[in-house]
Design a protein around this motif. Sequence first.
Motif, PDB file in Angstrom:
ATOM      1  N   ASN A 182     -60.038  11.960  12.362  1.00 49.80           N
ATOM      2  CA  ASN A 182     -60.135  11.753  10.923  1.00 49.80           C
ATOM      3  C   ASN A 182     -58.771  11.379  10.370  1.00 49.80           C
ATOM      4  OD1 ASN A 182     -61.757  11.899   8.439  1.00 49.80           O
ATOM      5  ND2 ASN A 182     -60.386  13.590   7.886  1.00 49.80           N
ATOM      6  N   ASP A 183     -58.707  10.269   9.639  1.00 52.07           N
ATOM      7  CA  ASP A 183     -57.441   9.791   9.057  1.00 52.07           C
ATOM      8  C   ASP A 183     -56.330   9.715  10.102  1.00 52.07           C
ATOM      9  OD1 ASP A 183     -58.602   9.539   6.560  1.00 52.07           O
ATOM     10  OD2 ASP A 183     -58.017  11.547   5.918  1.00 52.07           O
ATOM     11  N   ASN A 184     -56.673   9.143  11.270  1.00 49.29           N
ATOM     12  CA  ASN A 184     -55.710   8.915  12.357  1.00 49.29           C
ATOM     13  C   ASN A 184     -55.148  10.197  12.960  1.00 49.29           C
ATOM     14  OD1 ASN A 184     -55.815   6.025  12.172  1.00 49.29           O
ATOM     15  ND2 ASN A 184     -54.569   6.194  10.307  1.00 49.29           N
ATOM     16  N   GLN A 185     -55.815  11.303  12.736  1.00 47.96           N
ATOM     17  CA  GLN A 185     -55.452  12.562  13.373  1.00 47.96           C
ATOM     18  C   GLN A 185     -56.625  13.057  14.217  1.00 47.96           C
ATOM     19  OE1 GLN A 185     -54.248  14.966   9.887  1.00 47.96           O
ATOM     20  NE2 GLN A 185     -52.160  14.911  10.711  1.00 47.96           N
ATOM     21  N   PHE A 186     -56.312  13.768  15.300  1.00 49.45           N
ATOM     22  CA  PHE A 186     -57.340  14.265  16.208  1.00 49.45           C
ATOM     23  C   PHE A 186     -57.334  15.787  16.222  1.00 49.45           C
ATOM     24  CE2 PHE A 186     -56.569   9.989  17.675  1.00 49.45           C
ATOM     25  CZ  PHE A 186     -57.806   9.540  18.099  1.00 49.45           C
ATOM     26  N   PHE A 187     -58.555  16.362  16.221  1.00 53.68           N
ATOM     27  CA  PHE A 187     -58.723  17.806  16.225  1.00 53.68           C
ATOM     28  C   PHE A 187     -59.682  18.176  17.346  1.00 53.68           C
ATOM     29  CE2 PHE A 187     -57.812  16.278  12.019  1.00 53.68           C
ATOM     30  CZ  PHE A 187     -56.882  17.170  11.501  1.00 53.68           C
ATOM     31  N   LYS A 188     -59.330  19.197  18.109  1.00 56.09           N
ATOM     32  CA  LYS A 188     -60.163  19.647  19.215  1.00 56.09           C
ATOM     33  C   LYS A 188     -60.957  20.862  18.776  1.00 56.09           C
ATOM     34  CE  LYS A 188     -59.886  20.896  24.130  1.00 56.09           C
ATOM     35  NZ  LYS A 188     -58.966  21.180  25.264  1.00 56.09           N
ATOM     36  N   ALA A 189     -62.290  20.743  18.875  1.00 54.18           N
ATOM     37  CA  ALA A 189     -63.175  21.819  18.427  1.00 54.18           C
ATOM     38  C   ALA A 189     -63.997  22.334  19.598  1.00 54.18           C
ATOM     39  CB  ALA A 189     -64.099  21.311  17.315  1.00 54.18           C
ATOM     40  N   ASP A 190     -64.621  23.475  19.402  1.00 56.73           N
ATOM     41  CA  ASP A 190     -65.468  24.080  20.432  1.00 56.73           C
ATOM     42  C   ASP A 190     -66.619  23.145  20.789  1.00 56.73           C
ATOM     43  OD1 ASP A 190     -66.816  25.880  22.114  1.00 56.73           O
ATOM     44  OD2 ASP A 190     -67.948  26.713  20.423  1.00 56.73           O
ATOM     45  N   GLY A 191     -66.799  22.882  22.077  1.00 57.67           N
ATOM     46  CA  GLY A 191     -67.856  21.986  22.505  1.00 57.67           C
ATOM     47  C   GLY A 191     -68.932  22.667  23.303  1.00 57.67           C
ATOM     48  N   SER A 192     -69.078  23.974  23.145  1.00 56.13           N
ATOM     49  CA  SER A 192     -70.042  24.729  23.957  1.00 56.13           C
ATOM     50  C   SER A 192     -71.489  24.380  23.627  1.00 56.13           C
ATOM     51  CB  SER A 192     -69.817  26.232  23.786  1.00 56.13           C
ATOM     52  OG  SER A 192     -69.946  26.606  22.421  1.00 56.13           O
TER      53      SER A 192
END
Length: 278
Positions: free
Chosen positions: A14-24
């Motif tokens: 989002n807006d050229n930034q990356f965020f790592k979230a839970d993918g379970s």
Amino acid sequence: MRIYKLTNSILIENDNQFFKADGSNWDSFINDDELHAKALRTIASLTPISNAQDLLTTQLDAPMSGQELWASGVTYFRSKQGRQEESKSAGGADFYGRVYEAERPELFFKATRNRTVGSGGLVRIRKDSTWDVPEPELVLVMSSSGKIIGYSIGNDMSSRSIEGENPLYLPQAKTYDGCAAVGPCILVAEQPLPKDTKIELQINRGGKNVFAGDIEINQIKRGFEELAGFLFRECSFPNGALLMTGTGIVPDSSFTLQSGDEIVIHVAAIGTLTNKVA
């Protein structure tokens, strides 16, 4: 906003930034009528990461899990012409002309996750086929309610020789191991895609381009809500569904895919889906 499925997590851009979230649980995360707002709430509590490109190189997966992948046929005029050409000798050309004009669209089951690869994966051509093509398509991502919540890129690998022999052979021409690619992500937008959105296809062989084509989605005959409505008319999808919207780029009869070919499908707003033929 783009959402990527990784092997063990979810990556949100989002807006050229990356965020790592839970993918379970990909299914429960994606299956939300308000996915855009949900993703914004998710990243609000996360810190941007700096190794996103490494993760996309080593862990990128097809953006589906418990969803079924379906497809639409003969939604572009060029597709109608191609289907009529391949089936003319078998007497099936009239079917494709009729469905192009009919109220009811052609919809067919394409694949489950185990027959679908992501960007970077290997797609296949059938061993009993003599004429094979990729079909670059815009993919609708829908929640279990039937709402269109995002878009992706798809490759509907197809045997034109088998489908052309008899329209009743469509399931064999379309559904087999490695018959589809989807990715690289899901584009989640607050507004529908612009009508001049372009789908671009390149096929490379031995490092040289052997086919290129493009088309704008304004050439599609049917509306996306219309296609989604017919799909959900008598089918339920507890985890949502993905629907390919048809192809308008059809190589002529002199072209067929070969093992080792590289297929590159690009939609600027979504990204690039790249696969090689096994």
